[in-house]
Design a protein around this motif. Structure first.
Motif, PDB file in Angstrom:
ATOM      1  N   TRP A 171       0.807  -1.223   0.000  1.00 28.37           N
ATOM      2  CA  TRP A 171       0.000   0.000   0.000  1.00 28.37           C
ATOM      3  C   TRP A 171       0.847   1.283   0.000  1.00 28.37           C
ATOM      4  O   TRP A 171       0.368   2.331  -0.390  1.00 28.37           O
ATOM      5  CB  TRP A 171      -0.962   0.024   1.193  1.00 28.37           C
ATOM      6  CG  TRP A 171      -0.312  -0.303   2.506  1.00 28.37           C
ATOM      7  CD1 TRP A 171       0.332   0.553   3.355  1.00 28.37           C
ATOM      8  CD2 TRP A 171      -0.257  -1.581   3.119  1.00 28.37           C
ATOM      9  NE1 TRP A 171       0.790  -0.105   4.455  1.00 28.37           N
ATOM     10  CE2 TRP A 171       0.440  -1.423   4.349  1.00 28.37           C
ATOM     11  CE3 TRP A 171      -0.729  -2.847   2.778  1.00 28.37           C
ATOM     12  CZ2 TRP A 171       0.690  -2.495   5.221  1.00 28.37           C
ATOM     13  CZ3 TRP A 171      -0.492  -3.897   3.640  1.00 28.37           C
ATOM     14  CH2 TRP A 171       0.212  -3.730   4.841  1.00 28.37           C
ATOM     15  N   LEU A 172       2.116   1.177   0.432  1.00 30.19           N
ATOM     16  CA  LEU A 172       2.935   2.388   0.454  1.00 30.19           C
ATOM     17  C   LEU A 172       3.566   2.698  -0.899  1.00 30.19           C
ATOM     18  O   LEU A 172       3.693   3.872  -1.278  1.00 30.19           O
ATOM     19  CB  LEU A 172       4.029   2.253   1.525  1.00 30.19           C
ATOM     20  CG  LEU A 172       3.546   2.218   2.974  1.00 30.19           C
ATOM     21  CD1 LEU A 172       4.732   2.092   3.935  1.00 30.19           C
ATOM     22  CD2 LEU A 172       2.726   3.460   3.311  1.00 30.19           C
ATOM     23  N   ALA A 173       3.972   1.661  -1.617  1.00 24.29           N
ATOM     24  CA  ALA A 173       4.609   1.908  -2.914  1.00 24.29           C
ATOM     25  C   ALA A 173       3.672   2.627  -3.893  1.00 24.29           C
ATOM     26  O   ALA A 173       4.102   3.555  -4.588  1.00 24.29           O
ATOM     27  CB  ALA A 173       5.119   0.593  -3.503  1.00 24.29           C
ATOM     28  N   PRO A 174       2.381   2.245  -3.991  1.00 25.22           N
ATOM     29  CA  PRO A 174       1.497   2.940  -4.936  1.00 25.22           C
ATOM     30  C   PRO A 174       0.897   4.249  -4.405  1.00 25.22           C
ATOM     31  O   PRO A 174       0.123   4.899  -5.115  1.00 25.22           O
ATOM     32  CB  PRO A 174       0.390   1.912  -5.194  1.00 25.22           C
ATOM     33  CG  PRO A 174       0.341   1.080  -3.973  1.00 25.22           C
ATOM     34  CD  PRO A 174       1.741   1.034  -3.427  1.00 25.22           C
ATOM     35  N   TYR A 175       1.231   4.627  -3.166  1.00 23.10           N
ATOM     36  CA  TYR A 175       0.682   5.856  -2.585  1.00 23.10           C
ATOM     37  C   TYR A 175       1.174   7.054  -3.392  1.00 23.10           C
ATOM     38  O   TYR A 175       2.378   7.234  -3.592  1.00 23.10           O
ATOM     39  CB  TYR A 175       1.122   5.974  -1.128  1.00 23.10           C
ATOM     40  CG  TYR A 175       0.148   6.696  -0.229  1.00 23.10           C
ATOM     41  CD1 TYR A 175      -1.011   6.067   0.206  1.00 23.10           C
ATOM     42  CD2 TYR A 175       0.388   8.002   0.181  1.00 23.10           C
ATOM     43  CE1 TYR A 175      -1.914   6.719   1.029  1.00 23.10           C
ATOM     44  CE2 TYR A 175      -0.505   8.671   1.004  1.00 23.10           C
ATOM     45  CZ  TYR A 175      -1.659   8.016   1.424  1.00 23.10           C
ATOM     46  OH  TYR A 175      -2.556   8.663   2.236  1.00 23.10           O
ATOM     47  N   GLU A 179      -1.867  12.303  -2.811  1.00 26.35           N
ATOM     48  CA  GLU A 179      -2.455  11.703  -1.612  1.00 26.35           C
ATOM     49  C   GLU A 179      -1.626  12.039  -0.373  1.00 26.35           C
ATOM     50  O   GLU A 179      -2.156  12.363   0.693  1.00 26.35           O
ATOM     51  CB  GLU A 179      -2.526  10.173  -1.761  1.00 26.35           C
ATOM     52  CG  GLU A 179      -3.601   9.666  -2.700  1.00 26.35           C
ATOM     53  CD  GLU A 179      -3.561   8.153  -2.806  1.00 26.35           C
ATOM     54  OE1 GLU A 179      -4.561   7.515  -2.426  1.00 26.35           O
ATOM     55  OE2 GLU A 179      -2.527   7.599  -3.242  1.00 26.35           O
ATOM     56  N   LEU A 180      -0.294  11.950  -0.515  1.00 21.76           N
ATOM     57  CA  LEU A 180       0.595  12.234   0.606  1.00 21.76           C
ATOM     58  C   LEU A 180       0.482  13.692   1.030  1.00 21.76           C
ATOM     59  O   LEU A 180       0.410  13.999   2.220  1.00 21.76           O
ATOM     60  CB  LEU A 180       2.031  11.896   0.228  1.00 21.76           C
ATOM     61  CG  LEU A 180       3.091  12.124   1.315  1.00 21.76           C
ATOM     62  CD1 LEU A 180       2.795  11.262   2.535  1.00 21.76           C
ATOM     63  CD2 LEU A 180       4.488  11.822   0.778  1.00 21.76           C
ATOM     64  N   LEU A 181       0.459  14.611   0.059  1.00 15.31           N
ATOM     65  CA  LEU A 181       0.349  16.032   0.388  1.00 15.31           C
ATOM     66  C   LEU A 181      -0.967  16.334   1.096  1.00 15.31           C
ATOM     67  O   LEU A 181      -1.006  17.106   2.059  1.00 15.31           O
ATOM     68  CB  LEU A 181       0.456  16.874  -0.880  1.00 15.31           C
ATOM     69  CG  LEU A 181       1.835  16.958  -1.529  1.00 15.31           C
ATOM     70  CD1 LEU A 181       1.770  17.797  -2.793  1.00 15.31           C
ATOM     71  CD2 LEU A 181       2.859  17.536  -0.559  1.00 15.31           C
TER      72      LEU A 181
END
Length: 468
Positions: A171-175, A179-181
């Protein structure tokens, strides 16, 4: 009475008996060791929560809330979903690493579901908790190699067949960056910078990378992805675990409870955390005799936290044993032998534990080392001109390096034992003695106390023979 209650009643009777007797100790180890496989699903929710809390530093927001969550999941016909994240950063695993696995095993036996998060993504960042410098990143090959070693070594404490494994790269690699911002806009920077380890590094002028600052976010997203009920971690992980609660709330989820585990003090009794770099650890792949002997070398004050960390004893049973020591009806050495036996039993079985116990008694409870039998020896004519550290490292192979020998001396664990007709005299060697020729050190010490000399490094012993 619950199954655990029946076991406690039997153990309590044994704890009142003669704990110097091998037969009693064997029965006690069998009784308490069997609890590692005992079905605990018959315990009420409150007792389950208290059993977990008794071995933790903190349960947040509280033990009552943990009991309520257990009851809530039971009503739905489910168990709690427990999560522990593992960043496989090294191949060497010691007893300190086993502590959260022991608690996870209890959760399993209480009827709850466990997921181990393999931090294949976060291991490439490196958890900065407690670090004074940035942790070197790992490759995929490093992670796979370390994980295989980790699983093999902690297997005696944890049933890997009843656990789910997930890799957080799922789930972290395709984030995505947007989305993070969006997520970061809701997390105050002050919350990330309140970490004491970050403040210390910044005050010292050390570097602090953005990836390290984002590590708690990445770990929190693990909890969001799995919608966990409970996350375990070391006491130094508290802020990371709380970030998981915050992110779950931001995503509209019921926030996880946080269970923090104690950081286990090393065997040298200096107060430092158990670690390989300090040489104050008990390796999970060490031979049974070495495990037993290393635990026998610890200060008496560590028996209580070690019993809590590595055994299935209840608080009441530990208190019963310690009360007997205070009343002088139980010698501390006898309790320490039981503690050492508990750990060896977990790793290798009762037979190995009793054999290690007998070997320890034979080697170290004699009035004279001459009664022990065959010991490693050093021919002074051949090796007397070499330094003490060199003899320990290259001749006896008692230490891995000269610096390790010097650390033993610094910890007052490097000694000459001189036997004479009047008894034994122990001479503690200073760190400076470790880099002096063995014959020179020996001549100096024997001048004051003549006799048959032995060199002792930690619990390892060798006879010094011949003339230099």
């Amino acid at each position: 009475m619950t199954r655990l209650g029946e076991s406690v009643a039997r153990a309590s009777s044994l704890l009142s008996a003669d704990l110097s007797a091998d037969a009693t100790v064997a029965e006690l180890l069998k009784e308490t060791g069997s609890r590692r496989y005992l079905d605990l699903t018959d315990l009420p929710a409150k007792e389950q929560a208290e059993l977990i809390a008794s071995r933790t530093v903190e349960v947040l927001p509280g033990v009552d809330q943990l009991a309520e969550r257990i009851e809530e999941r039971r009503a739905a016909g489910k168990g709690l979903h427990i999560k522990l994240g593992i960043d496989p950063t090294a191949t060497d695993v010691h007893l300190g690493h086993a502590v959260p696995l022991i608690i996870l095993s209890r959760f399993q036996r209480l009827g709850h579901d466990v997921t181990l998060i393999i931090g294949d993504f976060t291991a490439k960042i490196g958890d900065p908790s407690g670090r004074t410098a940035e942790r070197p990143p790992l490759t995929d090959e490093d992670i796979a190699h370390n994980l295989a070693s980790y699983r093999e070594q902690v297997r005696p404490f944890f049933d890997f067949e009843k656990v789910s494994f997930r890799q957080n790269s799922e789930w972290l690699a395709p984030y995505t960056f947007p989305e993070l911002l969006s997520l970061l806009s809701k997390v105050p920077a002050s919350q990330l910078l309140q970490r004491e380890d970050f403040r210390t590094r910044l005050a010292a002028g050390s570097g602090l990378t953005m990836t390290e600052m984002l590590y708690p976010i990445a770990q929190g997203l693990d909890s969001v992805a799995l919608e966990c009920d409970v996350e375990l971690g070391g006491a130094d992980q508290l802020l990371n675990l709380q970030m998981g609660r915050k992110l779950m709330e931001l995503k509209g989820q019921q926030p996880q409870l946080v269970v923090t585990m104690p950081l286990i003090e090393g065997t040298d009794g200096t107060g430092a955390k158990m670690s390989k770099s300090k040489g104050n650890y008990v390796g999970l792949n060490a031979p049974a005799d070495d495990v037993f002997g290393k635990i026998m070398s610890v200060p008496d004050r560590l028996m209580e936290p070690y019993l809590k960390a590595w055994t299935e004893w209840t608080d009441e049973e530990i208190a019963q044993a310690l009360t007997r020591i205070e009343a002088k009806t139980l010698h501390p050495m006898d309790l320490k032998k039981i503690l050492a036996g508990e750990v060896v039993t977990a790793l290798y079985g009762i037979e190995a534990a009793m054999t290690a116990r007998a070997g320890f008694v034979a080697q170290f409870s004699k009035k004279s080392f001459a009664d022990v039998g065959t010991l490693p020896s050093v021919d002074l004519a051949e090796h007397g001109a070499e330094t003490v550290a060199t003899v320990l490292t290259k001749v006896l192979e008692f230490t891995q390096s000269a610096s390790a020998a010097r650390r033993l001396a610094k910890q007052n664990a490097l000694r000459l034992v001189i036997e004479a007709e009047s008894g034994q005299e122990t001479v503690v060697l200073a760190e400076a003695d470790a880099i002096r020729p063995l014959s020179e050190v020996l001549a100096e010490k024997l001048a004051a106390t003549p006799g048959t000399p032995y060199l002792k490094a930690g619990r390892k012993l060798a006879q010094l023979q011949g003339d230099a």
